[in-house]
Scaffold this motif. Structure first.
Motif, PDB file in Angstrom:
ATOM      1  N   HIS A  73       0.834  -1.202   0.000  1.00  0.00           N
ATOM      2  CA  HIS A  73       0.000   0.000   0.000  1.00  0.00           C
ATOM      3  C   HIS A  73       0.873   1.259   0.000  1.00  0.00           C
ATOM      4  CE1 HIS A  73      -3.308   2.701   0.766  1.00  0.00           C
ATOM      5  NE2 HIS A  73      -2.729   3.134   1.877  1.00  0.00           N
ATOM      6  N   VAL A  74       1.893   1.263   0.838  1.00  0.00           N
ATOM      7  CA  VAL A  74       2.798   2.413   0.888  1.00  0.00           C
ATOM      8  C   VAL A  74       3.500   2.589  -0.455  1.00  0.00           C
ATOM      9  CG1 VAL A  74       4.892   3.328   1.961  1.00  0.00           C
ATOM     10  CG2 VAL A  74       3.143   2.225   3.376  1.00  0.00           C
ATOM     11  N   MET A  75       3.957   1.481  -1.040  1.00  0.00           N
ATOM     12  CA  MET A  75       4.604   1.567  -2.344  1.00  0.00           C
ATOM     13  C   MET A  75       3.662   2.164  -3.386  1.00  0.00           C
ATOM     14  SD  MET A  75       6.467  -2.153  -2.497  1.00  0.00           S
ATOM     15  CE  MET A  75       6.879  -1.944  -4.243  1.00  0.00           C
ATOM     16  N   GLY A  76       2.427   1.696  -3.394  1.00  0.00           N
ATOM     17  CA  GLY A  76       1.468   2.109  -4.409  1.00  0.00           C
ATOM     18  C   GLY A  76       1.072   3.572  -4.323  1.00  0.00           C
ATOM     19  N   LEU A  77       1.292   4.199  -3.157  1.00  0.00           N
ATOM     20  CA  LEU A  77       0.980   5.620  -3.018  1.00  0.00           C
ATOM     21  C   LEU A  77       1.977   6.501  -3.757  1.00  0.00           C
ATOM     22  CD1 LEU A  77      -0.009   5.706   0.758  1.00  0.00           C
ATOM     23  CD2 LEU A  77      -1.541   5.792  -1.222  1.00  0.00           C
ATOM     24  N   ASP A  78       3.109   5.949  -4.101  1.00  0.00           N
ATOM     25  CA  ASP A  78       4.098   6.682  -4.884  1.00  0.00           C
ATOM     26  C   ASP A  78       3.624   6.711  -6.334  1.00  0.00           C
ATOM     27  OD1 ASP A  78       6.341   7.481  -6.419  1.00  0.00           O
ATOM     28  OD2 ASP A  78       7.715   6.676  -4.920  1.00  0.00           O
ATOM     29  N   PRO A  79       3.373   7.889  -6.901  1.00  0.00           N
ATOM     30  CA  PRO A  79       2.860   7.940  -8.278  1.00  0.00           C
ATOM     31  C   PRO A  79       3.813   7.347  -9.307  1.00  0.00           C
ATOM     32  CG  PRO A  79       3.518  10.132  -7.521  1.00  0.00           C
ATOM     33  CD  PRO A  79       3.551   9.238  -6.325  1.00  0.00           C
ATOM     34  N   ARG A  80       5.082   7.245  -8.963  1.00  0.00           N
ATOM     35  CA  ARG A  80       6.027   6.605  -9.882  1.00  0.00           C
ATOM     36  C   ARG A  80       5.853   5.089  -9.904  1.00  0.00           C
ATOM     37  NH1 ARG A  80      11.309   8.797  -7.106  1.00  0.00           N
ATOM     38  NH2 ARG A  80      10.026   8.024  -5.384  1.00  0.00           N
ATOM     39  N   ILE A  81       5.172   4.543  -8.904  1.00  0.00           N
ATOM     40  CA  ILE A  81       4.992   3.087  -8.798  1.00  0.00           C
ATOM     41  C   ILE A  81       3.547   2.706  -9.090  1.00  0.00           C
ATOM     42  CG2 ILE A  81       5.123   1.108  -7.234  1.00  0.00           C
ATOM     43  CD1 ILE A  81       7.395   2.578  -5.772  1.00  0.00           C
ATOM     44  N   GLY A  82       2.596   3.274  -8.331  1.00  0.00           N
ATOM     45  CA  GLY A  82       1.180   2.962  -8.524  1.00  0.00           C
ATOM     46  C   GLY A  82       0.812   1.648  -7.870  1.00  0.00           C
ATOM     47  N   PRO A  83      -0.481   1.405  -7.606  1.00  0.00           N
ATOM     48  CA  PRO A  83      -0.908   0.248  -6.820  1.00  0.00           C
ATOM     49  C   PRO A  83      -1.133  -1.043  -7.596  1.00  0.00           C
ATOM     50  CG  PRO A  83      -2.779   1.674  -7.256  1.00  0.00           C
ATOM     51  CD  PRO A  83      -1.580   2.356  -7.862  1.00  0.00           C
ATOM     52  N   ALA A  84      -1.217  -0.976  -8.903  1.00  0.00           N
ATOM     53  CA  ALA A  84      -1.590  -2.177  -9.670  1.00  0.00           C
ATOM     54  C   ALA A  84      -0.493  -3.231  -9.628  1.00  0.00           C
ATOM     55  CB  ALA A  84      -1.885  -1.798 -11.123  1.00  0.00           C
ATOM     56  N   HIS A  85      -0.917  -4.502  -9.603  1.00  0.00           N
ATOM     57  CA  HIS A  85      -0.011  -5.645  -9.638  1.00  0.00           C
ATOM     58  C   HIS A  85       1.010  -5.605  -8.497  1.00  0.00           C
ATOM     59  CE1 HIS A  85      -1.742  -6.191 -13.604  1.00  0.00           C
ATOM     60  NE2 HIS A  85      -1.265  -7.411 -13.597  1.00  0.00           N
ATOM     61  N   LEU A  86       0.530  -5.233  -7.323  1.00  0.00           N
ATOM     62  CA  LEU A  86       1.376  -5.267  -6.135  1.00  0.00           C
ATOM     63  C   LEU A  86       0.735  -6.125  -5.043  1.00  0.00           C
ATOM     64  CD1 LEU A  86       2.767  -1.627  -5.695  1.00  0.00           C
ATOM     65  CD2 LEU A  86       3.990  -3.675  -6.432  1.00  0.00           C
ATOM     66  N   ARG A  87      -0.051  -7.105  -5.443  1.00  0.00           N
ATOM     67  CA  ARG A  87      -0.689  -7.980  -4.445  1.00  0.00           C
ATOM     68  C   ARG A  87       0.050  -9.314  -4.415  1.00  0.00           C
ATOM     69  NH1 ARG A  87      -5.243  -7.282  -1.703  1.00  0.00           N
ATOM     70  NH2 ARG A  87      -6.147  -9.078  -0.654  1.00  0.00           N
ATOM     71  N   PRO A  88       0.571  -9.696  -3.261  1.00  0.00           N
ATOM     72  CA  PRO A  88       1.294 -10.969  -3.179  1.00  0.00           C
ATOM     73  C   PRO A  88       0.379 -12.144  -3.493  1.00  0.00           C
ATOM     74  CG  PRO A  88       1.672  -9.610  -1.221  1.00  0.00           C
ATOM     75  CD  PRO A  88       0.558  -8.970  -1.987  1.00  0.00           C
ATOM     76  N   GLY A  89       0.969 -13.215  -3.984  1.00  0.00           N
ATOM     77  CA  GLY A  89       0.187 -14.395  -4.317  1.00  0.00           C
ATOM     78  C   GLY A  89       1.067 -15.599  -4.554  1.00  0.00           C
ATOM     79  N   PRO A  90       0.490 -16.667  -5.078  1.00  0.00           N
ATOM     80  CA  PRO A  90       1.231 -17.912  -5.266  1.00  0.00           C
ATOM     81  C   PRO A  90       2.120 -17.930  -6.499  1.00  0.00           C
ATOM     82  CG  PRO A  90      -1.027 -18.207  -5.995  1.00  0.00           C
ATOM     83  CD  PRO A  90      -0.945 -16.822  -5.401  1.00  0.00           C
ATOM     84  N   GLY A  91       2.156 -16.831  -7.233  1.00  0.00           N
ATOM     85  CA  GLY A  91       2.955 -16.785  -8.455  1.00  0.00           C
ATOM     86  C   GLY A  91       2.118 -16.317  -9.618  1.00  0.00           C
ATOM     87  N   TRP A  92       2.773 -16.002 -10.729  1.00  0.00           N
ATOM     88  CA  TRP A  92       2.045 -15.546 -11.911  1.00  0.00           C
ATOM     89  C   TRP A  92       2.029 -16.645 -12.964  1.00  0.00           C
ATOM     90  CZ3 TRP A  92       5.790 -15.480 -15.725  1.00  0.00           C
ATOM     91  CH2 TRP A  92       7.113 -15.212 -15.337  1.00  0.00           C
ATOM     92  N   GLY A  93       0.984 -16.610 -13.776  1.00  0.00           N
ATOM     93  CA  GLY A  93       0.834 -17.647 -14.798  1.00  0.00           C
ATOM     94  C   GLY A  93      -0.159 -17.220 -15.854  1.00  0.00           C
ATOM     95  N   GLY A  94      -0.878 -18.178 -16.414  1.00  0.00           N
ATOM     96  CA  GLY A  94      -1.834 -17.888 -17.470  1.00  0.00           C
ATOM     97  C   GLY A  94      -1.251 -18.124 -18.843  1.00  0.00           C
ATOM     98  N   SER A  95      -1.990 -17.725 -19.842  1.00  0.00           N
ATOM     99  CA  SER A  95      -1.612 -18.017 -21.226  1.00  0.00           C
ATOM    100  C   SER A  95      -0.604 -17.038 -21.794  1.00  0.00           C
ATOM    101  CB  SER A  95      -2.872 -18.006 -22.108  1.00  0.00           C
ATOM    102  OG  SER A  95      -3.475 -16.713 -22.096  1.00  0.00           O
ATOM    103  N   CYS A  96      -0.344 -15.914 -21.107  1.00  0.00           N
ATOM    104  CA  CYS A  96       0.484 -14.862 -21.709  1.00  0.00           C
ATOM    105  C   CYS A  96       1.822 -14.657 -21.017  1.00  0.00           C
ATOM    106  CB  CYS A  96      -0.291 -13.538 -21.717  1.00  0.00           C
ATOM    107  SG  CYS A  96      -1.731 -13.544 -22.801  1.00  0.00           S
ATOM    108  N   LEU A  97       1.810 -14.322 -19.731  1.00  0.00           N
ATOM    109  CA  LEU A  97       3.052 -13.903 -19.083  1.00  0.00           C
ATOM    110  C   LEU A  97       4.169 -14.940 -19.156  1.00  0.00           C
ATOM    111  CD1 LEU A  97       1.335 -11.495 -18.202  1.00  0.00           C
ATOM    112  CD2 LEU A  97       2.338 -11.706 -15.913  1.00  0.00           C
ATOM    113  N   PRO A  98       3.920 -16.210 -18.837  1.00  0.00           N
ATOM    114  CA  PRO A  98       5.019 -17.178 -18.934  1.00  0.00           C
ATOM    115  C   PRO A  98       5.539 -17.342 -20.362  1.00  0.00           C
ATOM    116  CG  PRO A  98       3.257 -18.034 -17.545  1.00  0.00           C
ATOM    117  CD  PRO A  98       2.720 -16.817 -18.229  1.00  0.00           C
ATOM    118  N   LYS A  99       4.605 -17.450 -21.306  1.00  0.00           N
ATOM    119  CA  LYS A  99       4.997 -17.636 -22.709  1.00  0.00           C
ATOM    120  C   LYS A  99       5.750 -16.419 -23.234  1.00  0.00           C
ATOM    121  CE  LYS A  99       1.731 -17.071 -25.790  1.00  0.00           C
ATOM    122  NZ  LYS A  99       2.172 -15.925 -26.640  1.00  0.00           N
ATOM    123  N   ASP A 100       5.242 -15.241 -22.935  1.00  0.00           N
ATOM    124  CA  ASP A 100       5.873 -14.029 -23.457  1.00  0.00           C
ATOM    125  C   ASP A 100       7.225 -13.775 -22.798  1.00  0.00           C
ATOM    126  OD1 ASP A 100       3.624 -13.835 -24.962  1.00  0.00           O
ATOM    127  OD2 ASP A 100       2.735 -12.159 -23.861  1.00  0.00           O
TER     128      ASP A 100
END
Length: 448
Positions: free
Chosen positions: A235-262
């Protein structure tokens, strides 16, 4: 505004969304695919992709006679003003994107395209693919345009109809204006550039997200070992306009049809260009190790428990709102738990027993029954509404591991369950370090 005759080649995730959305904007769309069973279902208005709003748009397009489905690529190409190529670019053994399907389709339509037609490449392709297709077409009267898609699964229709940017790579300003005009979004930010830059922009965007997600997951792992709270840090990081809040939620990892392949494809491009891309390589390697680490942490949190623990898993898709299991971190963790000796039973709202997920059951309470631990691996909203008192009665143990940080600690505590939330400082006063997983301390709730 002019309604165009448009051919969309490929009825997969991107192609079907593109076809249905363009039809809803008034264009006449012929969607081409070589899967006859899929075509038959689509003609009946049956969509096999879980995507909010897509089924309704497909049915609306059919009823308004704006959308049709066919396997006759040649006939469609003869009448199209614009041909969208929405074809798969799978990863080869070397990590590169395989563009052979685009090359094959280009060869098929080359002699049949009308003069003045525009070929729009919407597939994610390596830099230089558009230039290669120009050479293969050998048609000075046909233009090739790069128009990468920026669609999020679970929000694809919304993203197409209300884009945050439209990127068009081509040489002719009039052609760029034509392609932008298809979207009928006059207030959207548009970027007109050359084909190669547009192709690179797509990879650069996706791979940056991969790096960002690996970064916040690294921070969350560090928060666990230092007694700090990853959500507050994010939350503190996301308040910095140079960073922003999107895609800053911890989780089990990233995946799907795009990010790993790309990510693999961009790393292959960097290697071919003799450019060190260590930051992306590290993000990819961390993501794979992170999934293994999460599986080991779930088991370690049980302490000296049963020889073959039973683990209930909630969620198998790579994220909520889709039925997509491709490169799903949830599925990878569930499988890894089994490889590490656990007996795994999993529930997902969109997945039933398939070769990809043979342990899936039809009910979340079945997944919890007899489990020594329950792990939330996908952020489905319905998991927040479960009867946790009933789950407490059904479980053999009392541990719930929330890798997505979607559960209410107070609610689970009132049900008598012990919550471990990834990166959180929940119940810190009752926690102690009892070991390490891959060098990262594992924090256990005590027995009180």
């Amino acid at each position: 505004m002019v309604d165009r005759n448009i051919a969309v080649v490929g009825a997969g995730y991107v192609g079907l969304t593109t076809a249905a959305c363009l039809a809803s904007l008034g264009h006449r769309i012929a969607c081409v695919d070589n899967d006859h069973d899929k075509l038959a279902a689509l003609r009946r208005g049956e969509v096999g992709i879980l995507e909010p709003g897509l089924s309704e748009l497909v049915l609306e397009g059919i009823l308004r006679r704006k959308l049709s489905f066919t396997d006759d690529l040649i006939e469609v190409s003869r009448h199209a003003d614009i041909v969208f190529l929405c074809l798969p670019t799978p990863t080869t053994s070397s990590g590169q994107a395989d563009v052979s399907t685009l090359q094959h389709v280009t060869g098929q339509v080359r002699a049949h395209l009308r003069s003045g037609a525009v070929v729009v490449v919407k597939s994610t392709v390596p830099v230089g693919t558009g230039d290669d297709l120009v050479i293969r077409l050998r048609r000075s009267d046909v233009e090739v345009v790069s128009n990468p898609e920026f669609l999020r699964e679970g929000h694809a229709v919304q993203d197409f109809l209300n884009p945050d940017r439209i990127v068009v790579g081509c040489q002719n300003p009039r052609t760029a204006e034509l392609v932008v005009g298809l979207y009928r979004s006059p207030d959207v930010t548009t970027v007109t550039t050359d084909r190669r830059t547009a192709e690179m922009a797509k990879y650069a965007s996706n791979c940056y997200l991969a790096v960002r997600l690996s970064y916040i997951n690294s921070i969350a792992a560090l928060c666990e070992s230092t007694g700090t709270d990853a959500l507050d840090v994010a939350h503190v990081m996301g308040l910095d306009p140079r960073i922003g809040p999107a895609h800053l939620r911890p989780g089990p990892g990233w995946g799907g049809s795009c990010l790993p392949k790309d990510s693999r494809a961009l790393l292959a491009t960097a290697k071919a260009a003799d450019v060190d891309f260590d930051v992306l390589d590290a993000a990819v390697r961390f993501n794979a190790a992170h999934q293994d680490r999460m599986a080991r942490r779930i088991l370690a949190l049980l302490g000296d428990g049963p020889g073959r623990p039973r683990i209930g898993v909630l969620g198998l898709t790579f994220k909520a709102g889709t039925g997509d299991l491709r490169d799903s971190p949830a599925l990878a963790i569930a499988r890894r738990l089994g490889e590490l000796g656990a007996e795994v039973t999993a529930f997902d709202p969109t997945v039933r027993g398939t070769p990809q997920a043979p342990l899936a059951v039809d009910d979340p309470y079945q997944a919890a029954k007899g489990a020594h631990a329950l792990a939330v691996l996908t952020e489905w909203n319905e998991f927040q509404e479960l009867d946790w008192h009933l789950i407490d009665q059904l479980m053999e143990g009392d541990l719930v591991v929330d890798t997505r940080n979607v559960l209410d600690p107070a609610q689970l505590g009132a049900a008598g369950l012990r919550l471990h939330a990834f990166g959180r400082r929940i119940g810190t006063e009752r926690l102690e370090v009892k070991g390490a997983v891959d060098g990262i301390p594992v924090r256990h709730a005590d027995d009180q």
